[in-house]
Design a protein around this motif. Structure first.
Motif, short mmCIF file in Angstrom:
data_model
loop_
_atom_site.label_atom_id
_atom_site.label_comp_id
_atom_site.label_asym_id
_atom_site.label_seq_id
_atom_site.Cartn_x
_atom_site.Cartn_y
_atom_site.Cartn_z
N UNK A 1 0.83 -1.21 0.00
CA UNK A 1 0.00 0.00 0.00
C UNK A 1 0.87 1.26 0.00
N UNK A 2 0.33 2.29 -0.65
CA UNK A 2 0.96 3.62 -0.59
C UNK A 2 -0.03 4.57 0.05
N UNK A 3 0.49 5.61 0.66
CA UNK A 3 -0.42 6.64 1.21
C UNK A 3 -0.06 7.98 0.58
N UNK A 4 -1.08 8.67 0.10
CA UNK A 4 -0.93 10.03 -0.43
C UNK A 4 -1.68 10.97 0.49
N UNK A 5 -1.18 12.19 0.61
CA UNK A 5 -1.94 13.21 1.35
C UNK A 5 -2.03 14.48 0.51
N UNK B 1 -7.05 -2.18 9.77
CA UNK B 1 -7.01 -3.48 9.08
C UNK B 1 -8.38 -3.97 8.69
N UNK B 2 -9.38 -3.66 9.53
CA UNK B 2 -10.75 -4.08 9.20
C UNK B 2 -11.35 -3.24 8.07
N UNK B 3 -10.99 -1.94 8.06
CA UNK B 3 -11.65 -1.01 7.14
C UNK B 3 -10.99 -0.92 5.76
N UNK B 4 -9.67 -1.04 5.74
CA UNK B 4 -8.96 -0.80 4.48
C UNK B 4 -8.60 -2.14 3.84
N UNK C 1 -5.41 18.21 16.06
CA UNK C 1 -4.64 19.47 16.11
C UNK C 1 -4.52 20.05 14.72
N UNK C 2 -4.49 21.38 14.64
CA UNK C 2 -4.43 22.06 13.34
C UNK C 2 -3.26 21.53 12.52
N UNK C 3 -3.46 21.46 11.25
CA UNK C 3 -2.48 20.95 10.28
C UNK C 3 -2.21 19.45 10.47
N UNK C 4 -3.15 18.77 11.15
CA UNK C 4 -2.90 17.37 11.52
C UNK C 4 -3.07 16.33 10.42
N UNK C 5 -3.41 16.75 9.20
CA UNK C 5 -3.63 15.75 8.15
C UNK C 5 -2.35 15.01 7.73
N UNK C 6 -1.22 15.69 7.81
CA UNK C 6 0.05 14.98 7.52
C UNK C 6 0.20 13.82 8.49
N UNK C 7 -0.14 14.10 9.75
CA UNK C 7 -0.04 13.07 10.80
C UNK C 7 -0.99 11.92 10.50
N UNK C 8 -2.22 12.24 10.04
CA UNK C 8 -3.17 11.18 9.67
C UNK C 8 -2.57 10.27 8.61
N UNK C 9 -1.91 10.87 7.62
CA UNK C 9 -1.29 10.07 6.55
C UNK C 9 -0.26 9.12 7.16
N UNK C 10 0.51 9.62 8.11
CA UNK C 10 1.53 8.78 8.76
C UNK C 10 0.87 7.67 9.58
N UNK C 11 -0.27 7.96 10.19
CA UNK C 11 -0.98 6.94 10.98
C UNK C 11 -1.45 5.80 10.07
N UNK C 12 -2.09 6.16 8.96
CA UNK C 12 -2.53 5.12 8.01
C UNK C 12 -1.32 4.32 7.51
N UNK C 13 -0.25 5.04 7.19
CA UNK C 13 0.93 4.36 6.64
C UNK C 13 1.53 3.40 7.65
N UNK C 14 1.64 3.84 8.89
CA UNK C 14 2.22 3.00 9.93
C UNK C 14 1.37 1.73 10.11
N UNK C 15 0.06 1.93 10.21
CA UNK C 15 -0.81 0.78 10.50
C UNK C 15 -0.89 -0.19 9.32
N UNK C 16 -0.74 0.33 8.12
CA UNK C 16 -0.81 -0.54 6.94
C UNK C 16 0.56 -1.09 6.56
N UNK C 17 1.61 -0.64 7.25
CA UNK C 17 2.97 -1.01 6.84
C UNK C 17 3.23 -0.56 5.40
N UNK C 18 2.84 0.66 5.10
CA UNK C 18 2.89 1.16 3.71
C UNK C 18 4.33 1.19 3.18
N UNK C 19 4.44 1.12 1.85
CA UNK C 19 5.77 1.20 1.24
C UNK C 19 6.31 2.62 1.31
#
Ligand code: ADP
Ligand code: ASP
Ligand code: MG
Length: 416
Positions: free
Chosen positions: A1-5, A169-172, A196-214
């Motif tokens: 998986x890849x994550x884009x933000x 893991x259940x959702x994606x 927290x403001x500007x937190x979308x970059x962090x969301x991308x990192x959360x998805x990436x971490x949990x998915x073990x993204x490339x």
């Protein structure tokens, strides 16, 4: 998986949304999770809705209407006159937000803030997802609130990593492109939280971490991480590669191109982060990852504005560090001052702070009972990483130096 933000600037109008589709066509879109922020300045507008709601002399309705119109204008430009189901979705989301405010009995501003401001991301992702499907890019909408699980520290919620991992893991599942929201999550009671403001970059990192993204790519209106903010400095240079550690330092000192919390989860799994231009998706941009500290190795400039410098000295010549330091820090904490720099001598203590919540007068009142206090408002804090002998020359010509601090790698100048 890849994550884009994609951030607010990349989806600020219909052209921006069309460009997102273009980037996805260019870069491929299978096995990809795309995290999107609210469109343009919507989060600021949503904050105004909350402020007006709590202000007895104002109504939140007109701002909410403006937000609805803004999104409907984008929608009609994207679907050119037809009435796609997403128009109804936009209206329903705005109505839901209004219903929440009408029925709300909670007096807690931070709770109300999260329930309301999060609609910005729900609106943007609904529109982008509908548009992508409209132009033939199959995409599934995922509610980040059923993925990103947090505590109930509204406006700045903390991750529950175990529950988030399980939920993601259940959702994606499956190779079809997923579209989800940055910035938002939910607590144990399924109330919406924000990171927290500007937190979308962090969301991308959360998805990436949990998915073990490339890898993760954050798409920006700049070619990558530069050695200074191009809105403030001329002649900036692109950093082709920087280490996680250097990126954390730059973000910590205030380089607003990456949210500081983004780097830690990525570093833990050594997931590379690319920062690229959404206008030139094939260009290399910046890679943040393992390896060399930075390439090219050049001085990096960061400025923080609207800070205050406080210089405290003891009246009885008692030592600041030994006798008073914990008291001073408690006061700073109680008044929610964010501390950017400290410097001390035997009987004086200087601190550069950001007074985000307008508590300076109250804090000065308490401090002045105990210390002699010199307060310099409206100072700039310039940080120069990897400074060279003449790195500060231009700044020293245009500003008055109030305080200086240097370590082996970092020069900091408080200036007026
Ligand atoms: P978004 O929210 O759309 O993801 P931001 O506006 O938060 O994007 O971040 C991009 C902006 O960050 C750029 O337009 C630029 O002005 C600013 N910026 C600050 N420091 C840097 C830097 N060192 N390199 C590149 N951009 C920077
Ligand atoms: N929309 C949110 C904000 O403006 C989150 C983000 O853009 O990163 O702060
Ligand atoms: Mg941003």
């Amino acid at each position: 998986m890849r994550v884009f933000k994609f951030g607010g600037a990349s989806v600020k109008d219909a052209e921006g949304v069309k460009n997102v589709a273009h980037v996805l066509k260019e870069m491929g879109h299978e096995n990809t999770v795309v995290v999107i922020s609210a469109m343009g300045k919507t989060t600021n507008a949503m904050e105004e809705v909350v402020a007006n709601y709590f202000d007895d002399t104002k109504s939140h309705l007109s701002t909410l209407k403006e937000i609805e119109d803004f999104h409907l204008t984008i929608t009609s430009a994207l679907f050119e006159g037809s009435q796609p189901p997403v128009v109804k979705q936009v209206k329903t989301l705005i109505a839901e937000c209004n219903t929440f405010l009408t029925n709300n009995r909670s007096p807690h501003p931070a709770f109300v803030y999260d329930q309301v401001v999060s609609f910005g991301e729900l609106l943007s992702t609904s529109i982008v997802c509908a548009y992508l499907n409209h132009v033939g890019i199959a995409a599934e909408w995922i509610d980040a609130r059923s993925c990103v699980k947090t505590d109930s520290f509204y406006r700045s919620a903390h991750l529950d990593w175990d529950r988030t991992q399980k939920a993601i893991h259940e959702q994606v599942k499956g190779p079809v492109l997923k579209i989800s929201q940055g910035f938002i999550g939910s607590d144990d009671n399924n109330f919406t939280t924000t990171l927290g403001r500007e937190g979308s970059d962090y969301s991308a990192a959360i998805f990436a971490y949990c998915l073990g993204a490339t890898d993760v790519t954050i798409w920006k209106d700049v070619p990558g991480v530069l050695n200074a903010d191009p809105r403030v400095f001329d002649k900036t240079q692109l950093l082709h590669h920087i280490s996680y550690q250097e990126a954390i330092e730059l973000a910590f000192y205030g380089a607003s191109v990456i949210h500081p919390k983004t780097l830690q989860p990525l570093q833990r799994k050594e997931i590379p982060l690319f920062v690229k231009s959404f206008l030139h998706p094939k260009e290399a941009g910046t890679q943040v990852g393992k390896g060399v500290r930075m390439r090219p190795e050049v001085p990096c400039y960061i400025v923080k504005k609207e800070l205050s410098l406080l210089r405290l000295s003891t009246r009885d010549f008692s030592f600041v560090m030994e006798d008073n330091i914990s008291e001073i820090f408690k006061l700073l904490h109680d008044h929610k001052m964010s501390v950017d720099l400290i410097q001390n001598s035997a009987i004086s203590f200087s601190v550069c702070v950001k007074d985000k919540y307008h508590n300076m007068d109250a804090m000065l009142h308490t401090l002045r009972a105990r210390f002699d206090v010199e307060h310099t408002p409206e100072v700039y804090l310039y940080t120069i990483r990897h400074f060279e002998e003449n790195s500060a020359d231009a700044l020293l010509k245009s500003h008055e130096l109030v305080l200086e601090q240097r370590s082996e790698t970092t020069l900091q100048l408080v200036m007026k």
